[in-house]
Design an enzyme around this catalytic site. Structure first.
Site, mmCIF file in Angstrom:
data_model
loop_
_atom_site.group_PDB
_atom_site.id
_atom_site.type_symbol
_atom_site.label_atom_id
_atom_site.label_comp_id
_atom_site.label_asym_id
_atom_site.label_seq_id
_atom_site.Cartn_x
_atom_site.Cartn_y
_atom_site.Cartn_z
ATOM 1 C CD GLN A 102 -43.645 -59.161 -8.590
ATOM 2 O OE1 GLN A 102 -44.726 -57.761 -8.834
ATOM 3 N NE2 GLN A 102 -44.277 -60.176 -7.945
ATOM 4 C CG PHE A 103 -38.355 -62.730 -13.400
ATOM 5 C CD1 PHE A 103 -38.240 -63.958 -13.400
ATOM 6 C CD2 PHE A 103 -37.220 -61.217 -12.380
ATOM 7 C CE1 PHE A 103 -37.019 -64.071 -12.438
ATOM 8 C CE2 PHE A 103 -36.730 -62.217 -10.904
ATOM 9 C CZ PHE A 103 -37.025 -63.548 -11.345
ATOM 10 C CB THR A 104 -42.184 -63.368 -9.220
ATOM 11 O OG1 THR A 104 -42.142 -62.435 -9.590
ATOM 12 C CG2 THR A 104 -39.888 -63.407 -8.733
#
Length: 145
Positions: free
Chosen positions: A78-80
């Protein structure tokens, strides 16, 4: 590296309506790989995740790890989580590792996690994923390395 972990009684991830990973009791781990992360951060996080004591013992105290209970670990990229949210009304992603480098570290993380633990499942890096979970508690922690 950041890892948002949730103690779950069940969790699964689907891509294109197909289950790519599913666990019963254990940890759902969302990982965000940041610009300066390397394999050493991945190794530290794996050790920490597998020994982090957030499951109840017989005295109803959080004294057991996912390894102690032989629980599952579901890993989802989850790059966020690597976003810069300190100001403004839109997150910035300059603090995240570029996608190709992040995927290599994510793959390394999964490989090492598989070597260290018996029940490991995952999502697909960069895919549009649907994650379902039953948070047990609720119990949620943000870990950083």
């Amino acid at each position: 590296m950041k890892a948002l972990i949730q103690r779950v009684s069940h969790a699964k991830v689907e891509v294109d309506k197909k289950i790519t990973g599913e666990i019963a009791q254990g940890l759902l781990v969302f990982i965000g790989i940041e610009k300066y992360d390397e394999q050493s951060e991945m190794d530290k996080m794996i050790k920490r995740l597998l020994s982090y004591r957030i499951f109840y013992d017989n005295d109803e105290k959080m004294n057991l790890s996912v390894k102690d209970i032989n629980g599952g670990v579901l890993v989802v990229s989850q790059f966020t989580l690597a976003a810069d949210t300190h100001s403004g009304t839109r997150p910035g992603f300059s603090t995240a590792k570029p996608p190709l480098e992040a995927q290599a570290l994510y793959d390394y993380f999964l490989l090492q996690m598989d070597k260290a633990h018996t029940q490991v499942a995952s999502g697909i890096f960069g895919a549009d994923m649907q994650v379902s979970l039953t948070n047990d508690g609720p119990v949620t922690f943000m870990l950083s390395c």
